[in-house]
Each structure stands twice: as C-alpha cells, then as structure tokens.
Design a protein around this motif. Structure first.
Motif, PDB file in Angstrom:
ATOM      1  N   UNK A   3       0.836  -1.207   0.000  1.00  0.00           N
ATOM      2  CA  UNK A   3       0.000   0.000   0.000  1.00  0.00           C
ATOM      3  C   UNK A   3       0.865   1.249   0.000  1.00  0.00           C
ATOM      4  N   UNK A   4       1.936   1.248   0.773  1.00  0.00           N
ATOM      5  CA  UNK A   4       2.856   2.390   0.780  1.00  0.00           C
ATOM      6  C   UNK A   4       3.424   2.615  -0.614  1.00  0.00           C
ATOM      7  N   UNK A   5       3.825   1.537  -1.270  1.00  0.00           N
ATOM      8  CA  UNK A   5       4.373   1.647  -2.631  1.00  0.00           C
ATOM      9  C   UNK A   5       3.321   2.236  -3.570  1.00  0.00           C
ATOM     10  N   UNK A   6       2.080   1.810  -3.434  1.00  0.00           N
ATOM     11  CA  UNK A   6       1.010   2.358  -4.274  1.00  0.00           C
ATOM     12  C   UNK A   6       0.790   3.848  -4.002  1.00  0.00           C
ATOM     13  N   UNK A   7       0.908   4.251  -2.740  1.00  0.00           N
ATOM     14  CA  UNK A   7       0.774   5.677  -2.413  1.00  0.00           C
ATOM     15  C   UNK A   7       1.891   6.476  -3.071  1.00  0.00           C
ATOM     16  N   UNK A   8       3.119   5.970  -2.967  1.00  0.00           N
ATOM     17  CA  UNK A   8       4.263   6.678  -3.561  1.00  0.00           C
ATOM     18  C   UNK A   8       4.116   6.778  -5.072  1.00  0.00           C
ATOM     19  N   UNK A   9       3.549   5.755  -5.681  1.00  0.00           N
ATOM     20  CA  UNK A   9       3.358   5.750  -7.136  1.00  0.00           C
ATOM     21  C   UNK A   9       2.078   6.448  -7.583  1.00  0.00           C
ATOM     22  N   UNK A  10       1.305   6.958  -6.640  1.00  0.00           N
ATOM     23  CA  UNK A  10       0.020   7.563  -6.991  1.00  0.00           C
ATOM     24  C   UNK A  10       0.207   8.923  -7.659  1.00  0.00           C
ATOM     25  N   UNK A  11      -0.789   9.312  -8.419  1.00  0.00           N
ATOM     26  CA  UNK A  11      -0.783  10.627  -9.063  1.00  0.00           C
ATOM     27  C   UNK A  11      -0.815  11.734  -8.016  1.00  0.00           C
ATOM     28  N   UNK A  12      -1.572  11.524  -6.940  1.00  0.00           N
ATOM     29  CA  UNK A  12      -1.713  12.541  -5.904  1.00  0.00           C
ATOM     30  C   UNK A  12      -0.382  12.879  -5.238  1.00  0.00           C
ATOM     31  N   UNK A  13       0.514  11.884  -5.160  1.00  0.00           N
ATOM     32  CA  UNK A  13       1.785  12.075  -4.463  1.00  0.00           C
ATOM     33  C   UNK A  13       2.926  12.414  -5.424  1.00  0.00           C
ATOM     34  N   UNK A  14       2.667  12.438  -6.711  1.00  0.00           N
ATOM     35  CA  UNK A  14       3.729  12.469  -7.722  1.00  0.00           C
ATOM     36  C   UNK A  14       4.665  13.665  -7.600  1.00  0.00           C
ATOM     37  N   UNK A  15       4.167  14.811  -7.171  1.00  0.00           N
ATOM     38  CA  UNK A  15       5.049  15.987  -7.132  1.00  0.00           C
ATOM     39  C   UNK A  15       6.053  15.916  -5.986  1.00  0.00           C
ATOM     40  N   UNK A  16       5.867  14.978  -5.073  1.00  0.00           N
ATOM     41  CA  UNK A  16       6.790  14.862  -3.954  1.00  0.00           C
ATOM     42  C   UNK A  16       7.786  13.721  -4.128  1.00  0.00           C
ATOM     43  N   UNK A  17       7.939  13.225  -5.346  1.00  0.00           N
ATOM     44  CA  UNK A  17       8.940  12.187  -5.556  1.00  0.00           C
ATOM     45  C   UNK A  17       9.718  12.457  -6.831  1.00  0.00           C
ATOM     46  N   UNK A  18      10.936  11.966  -6.852  1.00  0.00           N
ATOM     47  CA  UNK A  18      11.781  12.109  -8.031  1.00  0.00           C
ATOM     48  C   UNK A  18      11.282  11.183  -9.131  1.00  0.00           C
ATOM     49  N   UNK A  19      11.051  11.761 -10.299  1.00  0.00           N
ATOM     50  CA  UNK A  19      10.410  11.016 -11.381  1.00  0.00           C
ATOM     51  C   UNK A  19      11.247   9.835 -11.851  1.00  0.00           C
ATOM     52  N   UNK A  20      12.554   9.983 -11.884  1.00  0.00           N
ATOM     53  CA  UNK A  20      13.424   8.925 -12.407  1.00  0.00           C
ATOM     54  C   UNK A  20      13.927   7.979 -11.319  1.00  0.00           C
ATOM     55  N   UNK A  21      13.370   8.081 -10.135  1.00  0.00           N
ATOM     56  CA  UNK A  21      13.840   7.258  -9.013  1.00  0.00           C
ATOM     57  C   UNK A  21      12.758   6.242  -8.648  1.00  0.00           C
ATOM     58  N   UNK A  22      12.910   4.987  -9.078  1.00  0.00           N
ATOM     59  CA  UNK A  22      11.881   3.988  -8.795  1.00  0.00           C
ATOM     60  C   UNK A  22      11.815   3.679  -7.302  1.00  0.00           C
ATOM     61  N   UNK A  23      10.675   3.131  -6.893  1.00  0.00           N
ATOM     62  CA  UNK A  23      10.494   2.775  -5.485  1.00  0.00           C
ATOM     63  C   UNK A  23      11.546   1.768  -5.034  1.00  0.00           C
ATOM     64  N   UNK A  24      11.973   0.907  -5.958  1.00  0.00           N
ATOM     65  CA  UNK A  24      12.983  -0.087  -5.593  1.00  0.00           C
ATOM     66  C   UNK A  24      14.258   0.585  -5.093  1.00  0.00           C
ATOM     67  N   UNK A  25      14.563   1.760  -5.623  1.00  0.00           N
ATOM     68  CA  UNK A  25      15.745   2.480  -5.148  1.00  0.00           C
ATOM     69  C   UNK A  25      15.569   2.927  -3.701  1.00  0.00           C
ATOM     70  N   UNK A  26      14.349   3.325  -3.329  1.00  0.00           N
ATOM     71  CA  UNK A  26      14.076   3.686  -1.935  1.00  0.00           C
ATOM     72  C   UNK A  26      14.198   2.463  -1.033  1.00  0.00           C
ATOM     73  N   UNK A  27      13.732   1.332  -1.534  1.00  0.00           N
ATOM     74  CA  UNK A  27      13.852   0.087  -0.783  1.00  0.00           C
ATOM     75  C   UNK A  27      15.319  -0.282  -0.598  1.00  0.00           C
ATOM     76  N   UNK A  28      16.112  -0.156  -1.678  1.00  0.00           N
ATOM     77  CA  UNK A  28      17.544  -0.458  -1.595  1.00  0.00           C
ATOM     78  C   UNK A  28      18.233   0.437  -0.568  1.00  0.00           C
ATOM     79  N   UNK A  29      17.831   1.691  -0.548  1.00  0.00           N
ATOM     80  CA  UNK A  29      18.421   2.622   0.414  1.00  0.00           C
ATOM     81  C   UNK A  29      18.169   2.134   1.834  1.00  0.00           C
ATOM     82  N   UNK A  30      16.931   1.753   2.135  1.00  0.00           N
ATOM     83  CA  UNK A  30      16.610   1.294   3.478  1.00  0.00           C
ATOM     84  C   UNK A  30      17.335  -0.008   3.822  1.00  0.00           C
ATOM     85  N   UNK A  31      17.489  -0.884   2.829  1.00  0.00           N
ATOM     86  CA  UNK A  31      18.139  -2.167   3.085  1.00  0.00           C
ATOM     87  C   UNK A  31      19.615  -1.998   3.433  1.00  0.00           C
ATOM     88  N   UNK A  32      20.210  -0.893   2.999  1.00  0.00           N
ATOM     89  CA  UNK A  32      21.632  -0.674   3.264  1.00  0.00           C
ATOM     90  C   UNK A  32      21.865   0.288   4.427  1.00  0.00           C
TER      91      UNK A  32
END
Length: 579
Positions: A453-482
């Motif tokens: 659900x969090x991933x869907x929120x981040x990918x939502x149109x409503x939230x789009x202006x608060x995320x980097x367009x070329x940065x997939x959610x997997x990159x955020x996950x990788x950041x947390x994993x490290x």
C-alpha cells in the motif's frame, strides 16, 4: 553509523511538529503538589498509592483525588521544569540522551530493535509523535468496558489535550494517495477508529505546544494529592491476610534521587489500595521485584516469592513498524503524524515529513549513497538519469532541513508475543525483553500488504510531485536495506522479497504492551489475581494495541478506572463489575 541512523529515524518519527522555526513559549502549569522525593518525609500514609505518573497514572490519580488522598510516585522528572527539553529542535538529543535526568530510558530488545521507555511525569505522551485516536468500538466491547463510560472518559481527556491538526501539502498528498490506493472511504477529521482514510487528532495545540497526560493533573483536587518526582519504588510490601487467605499489599519502599529510602503505606481502610501504573516494562518488572512472578525465576534472583504467578512478564508484544524514507524534489512542511489509512487487511499507514538536523548527516548519507551505487559485482537497475535523480535525492536528505518524509506501516495486534525477564534486582535497570517480531506468519502478511500500500501511495498521481520522477520505489527500498536501522542480521544478497524487507528493517513504534494481561495476571476489575489491595492499570494489561495509536485509550483507561474505583468506594455494597 547504523546506530546513529536508527536514532535519526526514531527521532524523526517522534519529533515532527507543525512549523519550521517554531518558537516554544509554553507556560507550564504551577502544581504546588508536585515535589522532589527528597522533600518527602520518611513515612507517608495515603488512601491510594499510584506507582507511576505516566500516560495512565496521571488521569487515574487526578480522578482518585476526587474521593480520597492520593500519592503518586514517579521515577522521572517533570516536563515543566525545562520545556526546551521537549522542543522540536531537541528531539534527537532527548531520545539519545542517556543521562540520569533524561526523559527517555533506552533499551534494546533481544530481537535487536532499539527502543525506549519514558522516564518522566506524563510518560510516553511527553516523548511520542502526538497522534491522538480512539480505539474501535469493537475493541472497547471486547475489553469488557462500558461503552458510555469509555466515551465520556475519552471526552474528559480530550478537553485538556486533544486538538485538530493543520493539514498541509505533504500530509494532504499522502491522504489523497491513500484514497487513490483504495483505502476507502474518506472519513475526514475524527478521533474515531474507522476503516478508510482519516485525519486524526494531536496533542499539539495550534501554536505547537505539546499537551501531555501530566496536564490532566489540572483536574486533581490539590488538597488531596501529592506527586513525588524521582521516587523510584524498590518493591511493594505484603502481609498475610488470614481472613482472605492470601497476601495483601499494604505499602511500598521507594528511594529518592539521593538514594535515601522512604516508606509509604495505605491506611487501614478496607477499600484503600496500591495501584501499579508503571507501563508495559515497569509494571511486570515491579511485580517480579516484589515477589509476584514465576517462582523459579524469582528464586534465581534471590527474591522471596510472595505469589507464584508464571504469567507475569508473558504476552509481551510490540507492534512492528516498517518505513520508507522518501526524498522530495520540493520543500515540505514539518509535520507530525496526522493522516492515517486504516486498512481492512490489518495494517495502518501513517506519515511524517520534514525535520531539521545537523550538517553532519550530509557526509553520512553521501557515504551511504556511494556504498549503494558502487558495490562491486552488484548490478544496478538505475539508468544514468535515474542515478542523477538518486544523487539529488540523497543531497536533499542531507540538507540541514530534510526535504522529504517517511511513510510507515504498523500492523494491527500484533499476534506475535514474547516475554520479559529480570536481569538484575535493581529497579533502575532495564529487564530483558523479547517481542518475537513476525513470529506469527499473519503479522508478516499484514506487513507485506502494508508495504504494498505504501508503494502504491508513492506511485500515486496525488503524491507524484513529492517524488523524483526517475527514481523507482525499488531504489528507496535499496536505500533502506543498506541503512542499518536496527541490530538484526541483514540479507542484502538474498533474493529480494517484501517479507524479508519487513523482517530486516523492522523498527518499533513504541506501542509495546502486555506483561500483566487481563484475565491472566489481573481480573476484570484490574485487581492482581491472588492478592488483596493491589491493581495494575496501564498498557501492560492489553492483549493488543488499541486503535492505530494507544495513548488516547491509555489516558481514557486511567480516567475510566478511577471513576469505577471511586464509585465503589462510596457504594454501600454490591459488585464492582465493569458494566
């Protein structure tokens, strides 16, 4: 560095307020009945002794003072002596402060998760993220509470400490993203626990001042209450009641800040009693130190057994929290948790944004970025453009004021439980606590659904202006994993799964409970089973955490049980049932 990042994440979630550059000019109440325990006489006598002036103990004591003389023994200090200490700008320091005078006592569970317990008048309400939301109607009914009395008790609390928060851009975007992700319906602003997306209450007023359970002492009768600070109870005293054929609590021994022992007794009236309200860690710990607990464990520590009660310390649980840090290309407001998504699959989604922190984070976060992006032999899924976005994102996180926020999920319950054991016989020391995060597969399922659900929120149109367009959610996950957010083993080379992500990156949301559970250690009147004159009233009695965040219900319970006890005190007889 992992420890420091864990401190940052925890402080970030607990310390977000409304506005950047907020000045803090809170005018503290002047309670003449609050004093240092060093000024207490060697022997005291009261109708009620409340051990712990925390989130439950304060409303409980205030209510009891309307019908009897009440003594509150709080091991910590007062939040009113230095309001700057709980200012937004000092949250990182407050949570990491290990001095004897700090409001927070840190501990690490055997699960490898950093946690902290409050050590201050007002308890966790002095340290938490301020979110105020009631338990569900079903929870109230299943707890055996009278719904009408519970409702009026919530309202009594809310008159002093609960407010409607402002809704600014980040919080609104997450709210709309939750709706887009299907967490429906939208319930607007409400204290009630309702499926869907809502805006909850806060204990911060419109000027950003924190109101805590200690403020509920304004309801107390100042002539019939005494609150002693830095009063650490060593043990509860018992004598044998021949008529009832069981032990009876009649007093306590406590030490002041200088280590001098004092005694306090309840007067000989039948209805007078001692009430333990020391929290999910402190209450089972104190029962054991006083001789109520598993006999073999107590004997191993040289403690005289008053009552062999193997269920004391059992059922310890902590709602696991997992987060994604989301850097933003746009500036964001500083906000605490205001929006919540209450899903039907058992996960709660919340968010916080912005926080000022030191320049030293810049080097740390850039180092993490270099590690993630330059590991030899590790393939990257990022294009050069995405890598540049990633670099911008890390730079935005490394600014003195965070550009971005966190979106978190907490599971309902949980079903997984553990236990608490003594390590020493010193009440100032932390016991050993095991929570067994995700031991029950249903807890893990709820976490995975929450992360989706969090991933869907981040990918939502409503939230789009608060995320980097070329940065997939997997990159955020990788950041947390490290980022070493806890001390648990990591599996960076294992095939990625959200299940493993939940296990590896689990954090606390400070909603631990259990240890003196209803129906096992206490009866339906919160009286300790097998003992006279002793109750436990706090979160240690819960089987699961109430609502999305427990503080509202813990404060309500103090008021609720205070009224039940006072009513019984002045009744001529009859049952002290919960209905």
């Amino acid at each position: 560095m992992g420890w420091l990042f864990s401190q940052f994440i925890l402080a970030f979630l607990a310390g977000c307020l409304f506005f950047n550059g907020l000045s803090y000019s809170f005018k503290a109440p002047k309670y003449k009945f609050i004093k240092e325990a060093t000024f207490a006489p060697p022997i005291l006598s009261y109708d009620y002794i409340v051990i712990g002036g925390g989130t439950c103990g304060c409303p409980l004591a205030a209510t009891l003072s309307q019908g009897g003389k009440v003594l509150v023994l709080e091991r910590g200090g007062s939040p009113y002596t230095n309001p700057e200490q709980i200012n937004i700008h000092n949250f990182v320091n407050s949570l990491s402060d290990t001095s004897p005078s700090s409001f927070s006592q840190q501990f690490i569970s055997t699960d490898g998760v950093l946690n902290s317990r409050a050590r201050v008048l007002g308890g966790g309400s002095v340290l938490n993220a301020g979110f105020y939301s009631r338990a569900s109607y079903r929870y109230i009914r299943e707890s055996g509470l009278n719904e009408s009395l519970a409702k009026s008790s919530y309202e009594w609390v809310e008159k002093k400490v609960a407010f409607e928060p402002p809704m600014m851009q980040w919080q609104s975007a997450v709210r709309d993203g939750l709706l887009e992700a299907g967490v429906l319906p939208y319930n607007g602003f409400t204290f009630d626990h309702l499926y869907g997306t809502k805006v909850g209450g806060t204990i911060f007023d419109k000027e950003g001042h924190r109101h805590t359970a200690a403020d509920l002492l304004e309801y107390a009768d100042p002539k019939r209450i005494s609150v002693y600070l830095h009063a650490t109870v060593q043990k509860i005293l018992f004598k044998y009641n021949a008529e009832k054929k069981r032990p009876q609590a009649y007093g306590v021994i406590y030490k002041d800040a200088l280590g001098i022992k004092h005694r306090a007794y309840i007067s000989s009236k039948v209805k007078n009693e001692i009430i333990v309200s020391a929290g999910a860690i402190g209450s089972p710990q104190l029962l054991m130190l006083s001789g109520i607990g598993p006999a073999n464990h107590l004997k191993a520590h040289g403690i005289k057994v008053v009552l062999d009660q193997p269920l004391v310390g059992q059922g310890m649980a902590d709602n696991p929290m997992n987060v994604l840090v989301v850097p933003s290309p746009l500036p964001v407001e500083v906000s605490l948790i205001q929006t919540v998504g209450i899903t039907k699959f058992g996960s709660f989604i919340e968010t916080a944004s912005g926080l000022s922190f030191g320049h030293s984070w810049s080097d740390r976060l850039r180092g993490i970025f270099e590690f993630v992006s330059n590991q030899s032999g590790q393939p990257t899924m990022l294009t050069p453009e995405a890598m540049e976005s990633y670099a911008d994102a890390i730079r935005s996180l490394a600014n003195p004021t965070l550009k971005g926020g966190v979106i978190l999920e907490k599971i309902m319950g949980p079903r997984s439980t553990g236990h608490l054991e003594l390590l020493t016989t010193n009440p100032n020391d932390n016991p050993s606590v095991t929570f067994n995060y995700f031991k029950d597969p249903e807890d893990l399922r709820m976490c995975v659904e929450g992360m989706k659900t969090i991933i869907n929120v981040i990918n939502s149109k409503a939230f789009s202006r608060f995320r980097y367009r070329n940065m997939p959610v997997q990159a955020l996950i990788d950041l947390m994993l490290h980022l070493q957010v806890n001390l648990r083993p990591k599996h960076p080379n294992a095939a990625f799964s959200l299940e493993q992500y939940c296990i590896d990156t689990v954090l606390t949301i400070w909603h631990y409970h259990g240890g003196c559970q209803y129906g096992k250690v206490i009866d339906h009147n919160y009286k300790v089973i097998g003992v006279q004159g002793l109750r436990v009233i706090d979160g240690s009695t819960f089987y699961r955490s109430p609502g999305t965040n427990p503080q509202a219900t813990v404060m309500m319970l103090g008021r609720y049980m205070g009224q039940k006890i006072i009513k019984k005190r002045f009744s001529r007889g009859g049952s002290e049932g919960m209905n």
